[in-house]
Motif scaffolding. Structure first.
Motif, PDB file in Angstrom:
ATOM      1  N   SER A   1       0.817  -1.215   0.000  1.00 12.12           N
ATOM      2  CA  SER A   1       0.000   0.000   0.000  1.00 12.12           C
ATOM      3  C   SER A   1       0.853   1.267   0.000  1.00 12.12           C
ATOM      4  CB  SER A   1      -0.949   0.009   1.202  1.00 12.12           C
ATOM      5  OG  SER A   1      -0.255   0.318   2.394  1.00 12.12           O
ATOM      6  N   LEU A   2       2.086   1.160   0.460  1.00 12.21           N
ATOM      7  CA  LEU A   2       2.984   2.319   0.480  1.00 12.21           C
ATOM      8  C   LEU A   2       3.798   2.444  -0.803  1.00 12.21           C
ATOM      9  CD1 LEU A   2       4.202   2.103   4.169  1.00 12.21           C
ATOM     10  CD2 LEU A   2       2.626   3.776   3.180  1.00 12.21           C
ATOM     11  N   GLY A   3       3.651   1.480  -1.685  1.00 12.81           N
ATOM     12  CA  GLY A   3       4.329   1.571  -2.968  1.00 12.81           C
ATOM     13  C   GLY A   3       5.571   0.714  -3.101  1.00 12.81           C
ATOM     14  N   PHE A   4       5.798  -0.160  -2.141  1.00 13.14           N
ATOM     15  CA  PHE A   4       6.952  -1.055  -2.244  1.00 13.14           C
ATOM     16  C   PHE A   4       6.590  -2.226  -3.139  1.00 13.14           C
ATOM     17  CE2 PHE A   4       7.831   1.313   1.549  1.00 13.14           C
ATOM     18  CZ  PHE A   4       9.199   1.501   1.509  1.00 13.14           C
ATOM     19  N   GLU A   5       7.515  -2.569  -4.015  1.00  9.48           N
ATOM     20  CA  GLU A   5       7.266  -3.642  -4.970  1.00  9.48           C
ATOM     21  C   GLU A   5       7.229  -5.012  -4.293  1.00  9.48           C
ATOM     22  OE1 GLU A   5       8.965  -5.062  -9.326  1.00  9.48           O
ATOM     23  OE2 GLU A   5       9.897  -3.391  -8.284  1.00  9.48           O
ATOM     24  N   TYR A   6       8.060  -5.191  -3.265  1.00 15.21           N
ATOM     25  CA  TYR A   6       8.145  -6.458  -2.544  1.00 15.21           C
ATOM     26  C   TYR A   6       8.117  -6.188  -1.044  1.00 15.21           C
ATOM     27  CZ  TYR A   6       9.806  -8.087  -7.069  1.00 15.21           C
ATOM     28  OH  TYR A   6       9.916  -8.363  -8.403  1.00 15.21           O
ATOM     29  N   PRO A   7       7.475  -7.058  -0.277  1.00 15.31           N
ATOM     30  CA  PRO A   7       7.430  -6.872   1.176  1.00 15.31           C
ATOM     31  C   PRO A   7       8.819  -6.810   1.812  1.00 15.31           C
ATOM     32  CG  PRO A   7       5.873  -8.565   0.507  1.00 15.31           C
ATOM     33  CD  PRO A   7       6.683  -8.204  -0.711  1.00 15.31           C
ATOM     34  N   THR A   8       9.762  -7.558   1.264  1.00 14.94           N
ATOM     35  CA  THR A   8      11.111  -7.536   1.838  1.00 14.94           C
ATOM     36  C   THR A   8      11.752  -6.156   1.687  1.00 14.94           C
ATOM     37  OG1 THR A   8      11.993  -8.443  -0.229  1.00 14.94           O
ATOM     38  CG2 THR A   8      11.575 -10.001   1.564  1.00 14.94           C
ATOM     39  N   TYR A   9      11.431  -5.432   0.611  1.00 15.89           N
ATOM     40  CA  TYR A   9      11.954  -4.073   0.432  1.00 15.89           C
ATOM     41  C   TYR A   9      11.408  -3.166   1.528  1.00 15.89           C
ATOM     42  CZ  TYR A   9      13.497  -5.289  -4.339  1.00 15.89           C
ATOM     43  OH  TYR A   9      14.100  -5.844  -5.442  1.00 15.89           O
ATOM     44  N   PHE A  10      10.123  -3.329   1.831  1.00 18.83           N
ATOM     45  CA  PHE A  10       9.517  -2.525   2.888  1.00 18.83           C
ATOM     46  C   PHE A  10      10.189  -2.820   4.227  1.00 18.83           C
ATOM     47  CE2 PHE A  10       6.225  -2.463   6.300  1.00 18.83           C
ATOM     48  CZ  PHE A  10       6.219  -1.093   6.492  1.00 18.83           C
ATOM     49  N   THR A  11      10.352  -4.093   4.537  1.00 20.36           N
ATOM     50  CA  THR A  11      10.969  -4.478   5.813  1.00 20.36           C
ATOM     51  C   THR A  11      12.381  -3.925   5.913  1.00 20.36           C
ATOM     52  OG1 THR A  11       9.621  -6.474   5.930  1.00 20.36           O
ATOM     53  CG2 THR A  11      11.641  -6.442   7.254  1.00 20.36           C
ATOM     54  N   ARG A  12      13.145  -4.039   4.857  1.00 22.12           N
ATOM     55  CA  ARG A  12      14.521  -3.529   4.837  1.00 22.12           C
ATOM     56  C   ARG A  12      14.544  -2.007   5.010  1.00 22.12           C
ATOM     57  NH1 ARG A  12      16.970  -5.175  -0.397  1.00 22.12           N
ATOM     58  NH2 ARG A  12      16.269  -7.187   0.331  1.00 22.12           N
ATOM     59  N   PHE A  13      13.658  -1.315   4.287  1.00 26.18           N
ATOM     60  CA  PHE A  13      13.556   0.142   4.385  1.00 26.18           C
ATOM     61  C   PHE A  13      13.184   0.555   5.809  1.00 26.18           C
ATOM     62  CE2 PHE A  13      10.619   3.776   4.354  1.00 26.18           C
ATOM     63  CZ  PHE A  13      11.431   4.765   3.829  1.00 26.18           C
ATOM     64  N   PHE A  14      12.181  -0.094   6.377  1.00 28.14           N
ATOM     65  CA  PHE A  14      11.711   0.245   7.717  1.00 28.14           C
ATOM     66  C   PHE A  14      12.835   0.043   8.736  1.00 28.14           C
ATOM     67  CE2 PHE A  14       9.453  -0.167  11.706  1.00 28.14           C
ATOM     68  CZ  PHE A  14       8.437   0.772  11.594  1.00 28.14           C
TER      69      PHE A  14
END
Length: 106
Positions: free
Chosen positions: A79-92
């Motif tokens: 929903s935030l625009g990350f292509e993959y959940p792992t990218y979101f987790t890494r970013f966070f």
């Protein structure tokens, strides 16, 4: 500067499911400025690059969504625009020092 934050709000409020993370170029176009000049202006007035402001805004929204238990971490990332959940987790984790799961469980 206020317009920049208004455009950030609009981006995430109008695009409930963001297709991608917003870029500095997107906001520069909204302000009818070149990306370099826009970046220089934001940095001059705030001391931080526009990308840092975007990242902090995304983290703020992510934290709000993580406090609500109705969405999975993957759904929040998408929903935030990350292509993959792992990218979101890494970013966070890079921005906050903890994973989304740990934040949610605190």
């Amino acid at each position: 500067m206020a317009d920049f934050y208004e455009h950030l709000d609009e981006y995430f409020n109008e695009n409930k499911e963001a297709m991608e993370l917003p870029s500095v170029t997107y906001f520069a176009d909204k302000a009818n400025l070149s990306p370099n000049y826009f970046g220089d202006l934001i940095k001059h007035f705030t001391g931080n690059a526009p990308q840092n402001h975007i990242h902090q805004y995304v983290i703020k929204i992510a934290k709000q969504k993580l406090r609500q238990l109705d969405l999975s971490i993957s759904e929040i990332g998408y929903s935030l625009g990350f292509e993959y959940p792992t990218y979101f987790t890494r970013f966070f984790r890079k921005e906050t020092g903890i994973t989304p799961t740990i934040f949610r469980n605190q």
